[in-house]
Motif scaffolding. Structure first.
Motif, PDB file in Angstrom:
ATOM      1  N   THR A  27       0.808  -1.161  -0.188  1.00 36.56           N
ATOM      2  CA  THR A  27      -0.040   0.088   0.001  1.00 36.56           C
ATOM      3  C   THR A  27       0.695   1.474  -0.028  1.00 36.56           C
ATOM      4  OG1 THR A  27       0.059   0.016   2.290  1.00 36.56           O
ATOM      5  CG2 THR A  27      -1.858  -1.141   1.300  1.00 36.56           C
ATOM      6  N   VAL A  28       0.034   2.361  -0.216  1.00 36.07           N
ATOM      7  CA  VAL A  28       0.948   3.689  -0.048  1.00 36.07           C
ATOM      8  C   VAL A  28       1.512   3.822   1.135  1.00 36.07           C
ATOM      9  CG1 VAL A  28       0.896   6.238  -0.428  1.00 36.07           C
ATOM     10  CG2 VAL A  28      -0.504   4.778  -1.902  1.00 36.07           C
ATOM     11  N   ARG A  29       0.786   3.463   2.347  1.00 38.71           N
ATOM     12  CA  ARG A  29       1.341   3.639   3.716  1.00 38.71           C
ATOM     13  C   ARG A  29       2.597   2.896   3.693  1.00 38.71           C
ATOM     14  NH1 ARG A  29      -0.359   6.678   6.758  1.00 38.71           N
ATOM     15  NH2 ARG A  29      -2.269   6.749   6.304  1.00 38.71           N
ATOM     16  N   GLU A  30       2.731   1.871   3.395  1.00 38.15           N
ATOM     17  CA  GLU A  30       3.735   0.824   3.304  1.00 38.15           C
ATOM     18  C   GLU A  30       4.923   1.250   2.811  1.00 38.15           C
ATOM     19  OE1 GLU A  30       1.455  -3.616   4.159  1.00 38.15           O
ATOM     20  OE2 GLU A  30       1.725  -2.796   1.931  1.00 38.15           O
ATOM     21  N   VAL A  31       4.948   1.914   1.543  1.00 33.65           N
ATOM     22  CA  VAL A  31       5.835   2.408   0.820  1.00 33.65           C
ATOM     23  C   VAL A  31       6.487   3.709   1.466  1.00 33.65           C
ATOM     24  CG1 VAL A  31       6.485   3.712  -1.329  1.00 33.65           C
ATOM     25  CG2 VAL A  31       5.027   1.636  -1.359  1.00 33.65           C
ATOM     26  N   ALA A  32       5.374   4.515   2.022  1.00 33.40           N
ATOM     27  CA  ALA A  32       5.638   5.674   2.887  1.00 33.40           C
ATOM     28  C   ALA A  32       6.645   5.247   4.083  1.00 33.40           C
ATOM     29  CB  ALA A  32       4.647   6.643   3.039  1.00 33.40           C
ATOM     30  N   GLU A  33       6.206   4.228   4.858  1.00 31.20           N
ATOM     31  CA  GLU A  33       6.733   3.831   5.930  1.00 31.20           C
ATOM     32  C   GLU A  33       8.400   3.332   5.333  1.00 31.20           C
ATOM     33  OE1 GLU A  33       4.305   1.155   7.712  1.00 31.20           O
ATOM     34  OE2 GLU A  33       2.936   2.514   8.587  1.00 31.20           O
ATOM     35  N   GLY A  37      13.367   7.656   6.111  1.00 32.53           N
ATOM     36  CA  GLY A  37      14.161   8.704   6.327  1.00 32.53           C
ATOM     37  C   GLY A  37      13.997  10.060   5.421  1.00 32.53           C
ATOM     38  N   ARG A  38      13.098  10.094   4.416  1.00 28.66           N
ATOM     39  CA  ARG A  38      12.700  10.807   3.832  1.00 28.66           C
ATOM     40  C   ARG A  38      11.690  12.064   4.040  1.00 28.66           C
ATOM     41  NH1 ARG A  38      14.093  11.046  -1.947  1.00 28.66           N
ATOM     42  NH2 ARG A  38      15.644   9.692  -2.287  1.00 28.66           N
ATOM     43  N   GLU A  39      10.959  11.382   5.205  1.00 25.73           N
ATOM     44  CA  GLU A  39       9.691  12.358   5.801  1.00 25.73           C
ATOM     45  C   GLU A  39       8.787  13.026   4.818  1.00 25.73           C
ATOM     46  OE1 GLU A  39      11.346  15.434   8.739  1.00 25.73           O
ATOM     47  OE2 GLU A  39      13.023  13.701   9.288  1.00 25.73           O
ATOM     48  N   ALA A  41       5.166  13.132   2.775  1.00 26.50           N
ATOM     49  CA  ALA A  41       3.679  13.273   3.281  1.00 26.50           C
ATOM     50  C   ALA A  41       3.031  11.971   2.621  1.00 26.50           C
ATOM     51  CB  ALA A  41       3.042  14.474   2.813  1.00 26.50           C
ATOM     52  N   TYR A  42       2.173  11.415   3.216  1.00 24.39           N
ATOM     53  CA  TYR A  42       1.387  10.110   2.417  1.00 24.39           C
ATOM     54  C   TYR A  42       1.002  10.592   1.113  1.00 24.39           C
ATOM     55  CZ  TYR A  42      -2.348   6.894   1.844  1.00 24.39           C
ATOM     56  OH  TYR A  42      -3.073   5.680   1.407  1.00 24.39           O
ATOM     57  N   THR A  43       0.483  11.947   0.808  1.00 20.13           N
ATOM     58  CA  THR A  43      -0.201  12.257  -0.490  1.00 20.13           C
ATOM     59  C   THR A  43       0.728  12.396  -1.647  1.00 20.13           C
ATOM     60  OG1 THR A  43      -0.151  14.576   0.238  1.00 20.13           O
ATOM     61  CG2 THR A  43      -2.161  13.409   0.312  1.00 20.13           C
ATOM     62  N   THR A  44       2.197  12.414  -1.037  1.00 19.37           N
ATOM     63  CA  THR A  44       3.305  12.677  -2.081  1.00 19.37           C
ATOM     64  C   THR A  44       3.649  11.342  -2.449  1.00 19.37           C
ATOM     65  OG1 THR A  44       4.227  14.569  -0.947  1.00 19.37           O
ATOM     66  CG2 THR A  44       5.638  13.483  -2.266  1.00 19.37           C
ATOM     67  N   VAL A  45       3.845  10.247  -1.644  1.00 18.43           N
ATOM     68  CA  VAL A  45       3.879   8.979  -2.116  1.00 18.43           C
ATOM     69  C   VAL A  45       2.769   8.486  -2.865  1.00 18.43           C
ATOM     70  CG1 VAL A  45       4.461   6.581  -1.158  1.00 18.43           C
ATOM     71  CG2 VAL A  45       5.352   8.615  -0.173  1.00 18.43           C
ATOM     72  N   MET A  46       1.595   8.997  -2.470  1.00 21.41           N
ATOM     73  CA  MET A  46       0.521   8.550  -3.399  1.00 21.41           C
ATOM     74  C   MET A  46       0.543   9.051  -4.971  1.00 21.41           C
ATOM     75  SD  MET A  46      -3.648   8.610  -2.629  1.00 21.41           S
ATOM     76  CE  MET A  46      -3.471  10.513  -2.356  1.00 21.41           C
ATOM     77  N   THR A  47       0.931  10.349  -4.896  1.00 24.80           N
ATOM     78  CA  THR A  47       1.174  10.749  -6.170  1.00 24.80           C
ATOM     79  C   THR A  47       2.315  10.403  -7.027  1.00 24.80           C
ATOM     80  OG1 THR A  47       0.211  13.154  -5.332  1.00 24.80           O
ATOM     81  CG2 THR A  47       1.711  13.158  -7.373  1.00 24.80           C
ATOM     82  N   VAL A  48       3.595   9.869  -6.570  1.00 22.48           N
ATOM     83  CA  VAL A  48       4.333   9.159  -7.291  1.00 22.48           C
ATOM     84  C   VAL A  48       4.196   8.039  -7.618  1.00 22.48           C
ATOM     85  CG1 VAL A  48       6.522   8.399  -6.830  1.00 22.48           C
ATOM     86  CG2 VAL A  48       6.207  10.689  -5.770  1.00 22.48           C
TER      87      VAL A  48
END
Length: 161
Positions: A27-33, A37-39, A41-48
């Motif tokens: 999921t997006v959350r798992e990728v963000a976690e 180290g990059r801090e 936002a969830y929405t940034t990872v989702m957009t990428v």
């Protein structure tokens, strides 16, 4: 093939390193976690991830209200395509290939020789004599050559000590 930006590459590294091809993805959350180290936002990872899906780099499947993502191809397949695209940039593919061949290490040259030899062997096989999985056979032969080359390199290092 589009080259990846820094953040896209970091996201793809997470997918390549942590998601087996046989899994349902992450999921997006798992990728963000995993990018902790990059801090970001969830929405940034989702957009990428959405942009990578649009580029065909990732596959996604709906799971409830969320998406699960996985790489569309292996890291090796991506790099190989980048190399082929780079060959198309210049005037002479042959000259670029020769220049590349002269720049590789001895171990890398051994791996290339094994892959080319295996490919030539597959091309000369008649359809009835081909292995059940030609790609697997090629991979086994290349890995075997790489293992031999690696062992030889380790033996050389030990001899130097």
């Amino acid at each position: 093939m589009t080259r990846l930006g820094d953040l896209e590459r970091a996201v793809m590294d997470v997918l390549w390193d942590t998601v087996p091809a046989t899994s349902d993805g992450v999921t997006v959350r798992e990728v963000a976690e995993a990018l902790d180290g990059r801090e970001l936002a969830y929405t940034t990872v989702m957009t990428v991830l959405d942009r990578l899906a649009g580029k065909g780099m990732v596959q996604r499947e709906r799971e409830g209200r969320a998406w699960r993502y996985r790489a569309a191809a292996s890291r090796e397949a991506y790099i190989a395509q980048l190399m082929l695209d780079a060959l198309d940039l210049g005037g002479s593919r042959d000259a670029a290939l020769v220049r590349f061949a002269r720049s590789v290490t001895g171990t890398e040259a051994d791996v290339l020789r094994a892959a080319l030899s295996a490919q030539a062997g597959l091309a000369s096989d008649t359809p009835g004599q081909a292995a059940e999985s030609p790609d697997r056979g090629l991979t086994d032969r290349v890995e075997s050559s790489a293992d031999r080359a690696s062992r030889a390199g380790l033996a050389d290092e030990a001899a130097e000590r």
